[in-house]
Design a protein around this motif. Structure first.
Motif, PDB file in Angstrom:
ATOM      1  N   GLY A  46      10.882  24.722 -16.371  1.00 30.74           N
ATOM      2  CA  GLY A  46      11.127  26.277 -16.090  1.00 30.74           C
ATOM      3  C   GLY A  46      10.136  26.815 -15.190  1.00 30.74           C
ATOM      4  O   GLY A  46      10.344  27.510 -14.229  1.00 30.74           O
ATOM      5  N   ALA A  47       8.663  26.736 -15.419  1.00 37.32           N
ATOM      6  CA  ALA A  47       7.510  27.203 -14.886  1.00 37.32           C
ATOM      7  C   ALA A  47       7.768  26.443 -13.375  1.00 37.32           C
ATOM      8  O   ALA A  47       7.423  27.135 -12.233  1.00 37.32           O
ATOM      9  N   LEU A  48       7.940  24.991 -13.098  1.00 39.73           N
ATOM     10  CA  LEU A  48       8.051  24.383 -12.028  1.00 39.73           C
ATOM     11  C   LEU A  48       9.161  24.808 -11.089  1.00 39.73           C
ATOM     12  O   LEU A  48       9.031  25.178  -9.951  1.00 39.73           O
ATOM     13  N   VAL A  49      10.426  25.155 -11.752  1.00 39.65           N
ATOM     14  CA  VAL A  49      11.518  25.804 -10.891  1.00 39.65           C
ATOM     15  C   VAL A  49      11.270  27.281 -10.555  1.00 39.65           C
ATOM     16  O   VAL A  49      11.510  27.536  -9.536  1.00 39.65           O
ATOM     17  N   LEU A  50      10.720  28.216 -11.123  1.00 38.33           N
ATOM     18  CA  LEU A  50      10.584  29.450 -10.974  1.00 38.33           C
ATOM     19  C   LEU A  50       9.303  29.330  -9.850  1.00 38.33           C
ATOM     20  O   LEU A  50       9.485  30.218  -8.782  1.00 38.33           O
ATOM     21  N   HIS A  51       8.194  28.639  -9.877  1.00 37.18           N
ATOM     22  CA  HIS A  51       7.175  28.504  -8.856  1.00 37.18           C
ATOM     23  C   HIS A  51       7.859  27.915  -7.600  1.00 37.18           C
ATOM     24  O   HIS A  51       7.510  28.585  -6.673  1.00 37.18           O
ATOM     25  N   ARG A  52       8.878  27.051  -7.433  1.00 34.38           N
ATOM     26  CA  ARG A  52       9.261  26.687  -6.215  1.00 34.38           C
ATOM     27  C   ARG A  52      10.246  27.672  -5.581  1.00 34.38           C
ATOM     28  O   ARG A  52      10.422  27.898  -4.423  1.00 34.38           O
ATOM     29  N   LEU A  53      10.972  28.484  -6.578  1.00 36.77           N
ATOM     30  CA  LEU A  53      11.660  29.601  -5.950  1.00 36.77           C
ATOM     31  C   LEU A  53      10.973  30.525  -5.259  1.00 36.77           C
ATOM     32  O   LEU A  53      11.422  31.071  -4.259  1.00 36.77           O
ATOM     33  N   PHE A  54       9.854  31.046  -6.250  1.00 35.74           N
ATOM     34  CA  PHE A  54       8.990  32.114  -5.437  1.00 35.74           C
ATOM     35  C   PHE A  54       8.379  31.582  -4.162  1.00 35.74           C
ATOM     36  O   PHE A  54       8.192  32.306  -3.335  1.00 35.74           O
ATOM     37  N   ALA A  87       4.668  33.258 -16.203  1.00 36.84           N
ATOM     38  CA  ALA A  87       4.127  33.622 -17.689  1.00 36.84           C
ATOM     39  C   ALA A  87       4.932  33.999 -18.580  1.00 36.84           C
ATOM     40  O   ALA A  87       4.797  33.576 -19.838  1.00 36.84           O
ATOM     41  N   ALA A  88       5.695  34.861 -18.114  1.00 39.88           N
ATOM     42  CA  ALA A  88       6.775  35.607 -19.246  1.00 39.88           C
ATOM     43  C   ALA A  88       7.682  34.683 -19.834  1.00 39.88           C
ATOM     44  O   ALA A  88       8.179  34.848 -21.014  1.00 39.88           O
ATOM     45  N   MET A  89       8.249  33.584 -19.105  1.00 37.73           N
ATOM     46  CA  MET A  89       9.200  32.646 -19.531  1.00 37.73           C
ATOM     47  C   MET A  89       8.395  31.851 -20.761  1.00 37.73           C
ATOM     48  O   MET A  89       8.868  31.585 -21.869  1.00 37.73           O
ATOM     49  N   GLN A  90       7.186  31.582 -20.191  1.00 45.11           N
ATOM     50  CA  GLN A  90       6.449  30.665 -21.511  1.00 45.11           C
ATOM     51  C   GLN A  90       6.185  31.365 -22.501  1.00 45.11           C
ATOM     52  O   GLN A  90       6.466  31.058 -23.702  1.00 45.11           O
ATOM     53  N   THR A  91       5.774  32.934 -22.366  1.00 43.06           N
ATOM     54  CA  THR A  91       5.602  33.638 -23.541  1.00 43.06           C
ATOM     55  C   THR A  91       6.885  33.841 -24.464  1.00 43.06           C
ATOM     56  O   THR A  91       6.932  33.949 -25.724  1.00 43.06           O
ATOM     57  N   ALA A  92       7.921  33.998 -23.508  1.00 43.76           N
ATOM     58  CA  ALA A  92       9.316  34.100 -24.262  1.00 43.76           C
ATOM     59  C   ALA A  92       9.853  33.064 -25.201  1.00 43.76           C
ATOM     60  O   ALA A  92      10.011  33.205 -26.491  1.00 43.76           O
TER      61      ALA A  92
END
Length: 351
Positions: free
Chosen positions: A337-345, A301-306
Motif C-alpha cells: 500500500g505504501a509503494l502504491v500510494l508513493h507511486r501515485l503521488f 503514514a496514515a494508511m500504516q497507522t490505520a
C-alpha cells in the motif's frame, strides 16, 4: 518680522579663519571670476568683496557647530530661523528667499560599495548642502560624508566664464555636481536591481525577500533626495529669482538631467515591486509544494497507522489474528500500500 541673529553675550564671536577653525573647508575671494591669492579671514574677504564691484566670497563649512556659525550669521545679518535651518542636517531640498539672502538646500548622495547585498546592507548614503547666497557672498554648509565640494570649487575655478557671474555660479556648480552624483548612484543601484532580478526565480540560492525590502528602503532614501529637488530647481529659471540671466540656461540644462534621474528612480522602484511580487509568489509556490509533500507522506503514514491501529485492538476474533502467516501478510499489505500510494503521488507531482 524675523530679527537678525544675535549671539549670546557669553559666547565669543567666532569669525571664521582658515588657520584656526576646523569647520572651514576653504575661504576664498573671487574678483571677475578669478580667485585672489592669499589666505584672508572671512571678515577681511567680505569687506574686500563689498569694495569690489565684481567680487564675492565663497566660504565652505563642514558640519559647523552653532557657536562656529554664530560669527558668520552676525556678520552677514542672517536671521535666527535661517541659522537653525542651515545647521539642520535633515533638511529637504528647498529654495527660499530670506530678505537679501537666498537659501538653497540640496541633498547629497553617494553609493556605498558592498561585496553583496544583504538584509542590512547600506546602499545609499545621503547628506545635505545648504547654500546662503547673497550679493557679495555664498556660504556652503555641508552635512554628511557625501557630496564633498573641493572638486566642485577646483573645477569651477577652471571655468572663469561661469564664475564671473558671481555667487549664483557657485549655486549652479553645486547643483550640477549633485545631479552628476545622482546619475552615478542610479547607475550603480541599477546593477543591484539587475542582480536581484536574475536570482528572483532561482529555487536554490535565490534572493531573499529581506534583500528586496532593504534595497527598496535604500531606494526610498535616494528618492527623497532626488524628487523634492525638482520644484526648487525649476524655480531657479523663473523671473522671481534674481540671478544673472546667462545662468538660467545652465539651470535649465541641469533640470533636464535631474528629470532623467527621477525617471530612472521611478522605473527602478516599479521593477523592484515586480521582483518582490514575483519572489513572494515563488515563495508561496514553494510553500505549497512543501505542504503537498507533507500531505502525501502523511497519507502514506496514515494508511500504516490505520492498519496497525486495527490489529492493535483488543479483540479476539480479528481475521488472521491466529493465522501462522498473518503477521507477514499484514506487513506485506502495508508495504504494498505504501509503494502504491508513493507511486501515485509521484505521478501526480506531489512527491
Amino acid at each position: 518680522m524675523l530679527r537678525p541673529f544675535q549671539p549670546p553675550e557669553h559666547l565669543p564671536q567666532l569669525l571664521p579663519s582658515p588657520d584656526r577653525d576646523g569647520a572651514i573647508v576653504d575661504c576664498a575671494l573671487y574678483v571677475r571670476g578669478v580667485r585672489q591669492p592669499g589666505r584672508a579671514t572671512f571678515t577681511e574677504a567680505v569687506e574686500a568683496a563689498r569694495r569690489r564691484r565684481n567680487g564675492f566670497v565663497w566660504l565652505g563649512l563642514f558640519e559647523p557647530s552653532w557657536a562656529q556659525f554664530a560669527g558668520v550669521a552676525d556678520l552677514l545679518g542672517i536671521d535666527e530661523l535661517t541659522v537653525e535651518q542651515t545647521l539642520a542636517a535633515d533638511r529637504r531640498p528647498s529654495l527660499e528667499q530670506r530678505g537679501e539672502v537666498t537659501v538653497l538646500t540640496v541633498r547629497t548622495a553617494r553609493y556605498v560599495d558592498h561585496a553583496e547585498l544583504t538584509a542590512t546592507s547600506e546602499v545609499v548614503d545621503t547628506g545635505a548642502v545648504t547654500l546662503l547666497i547673497g550679493r557679495h557672498f555664498v556660504v556652503s554648509v555641508r552635512h554628511g560624508a557625501a557630496g564633498a565640494l573641493a572638486d566642485v570649487r577646483e573645477q569651477l575655478q577652471g571655468r572663469p566664464t561661469v564664475l564671473v557671474h558671481g555667487p549664483w555660479a557657485v549655486g549652479y556648480a553645486v547643483i550640477e555636481r549633485m545631479v552628476e552624483l545622482y546619475h552615478d548612484v542610479a547607475t550603480r543601484v541599477e546593477r543591484d536591481v539587475e542582480q536581484l532580478e536574475e536570482t528572483a526565480f532561482l529555487r536554490v540560492g535565490g534572493c531573499d525577500v529581506q534583500q528586496i525590502y532593504q534595497l527598496k528602503r535604500e531606494l526610498v532614501e535616494f528618492k527623497r533626495a532626488v524628487l523634492p529637488l525638482q520644484p526648487p530647481l525649476k524655480r531657479t529659471t523663473e523671473a522671481a529669482v534674481e540671478m544673472p540671466s546667462a545662468l538660467k540656461q545652465y539651470f535649465q540644462d541641469v533640470n533636464g538631467r535631474l528629470n532623467q534621474v527621477v525617471e530612472r528612480v521611478g522605473s527602478y522602484n516599479e521593477l523592484l515591486d515586480s521582483i518582490l511580487q514575483a519572489r513572494l509568489a515563488q515563495v508561496g509556490l514553494d510553500q505549497n509544494n512543501d505542504m503537498r509533500k507533507i500531505a502525501a507522506w502523511a497519507a502514506i503514514a496514515a494508511m500504516q497507522t490505520a492498519i496497525a491501529g486495527i490489529y492493535g485492538m483488543n479483540f479476539g476474533n480479528i481475521p488472521g489474528l491466529h493465522w501462522q502467516w498473518g503477521f507477514a501478510v499484514v506487513l506485506l499489505v502495508m508495504l504494498t500500500g505504501a509503494l502504491v500510494l508513493h507511486r501515485l503521488f509521484r505521478r501526480s507531482g506531489w512527491l
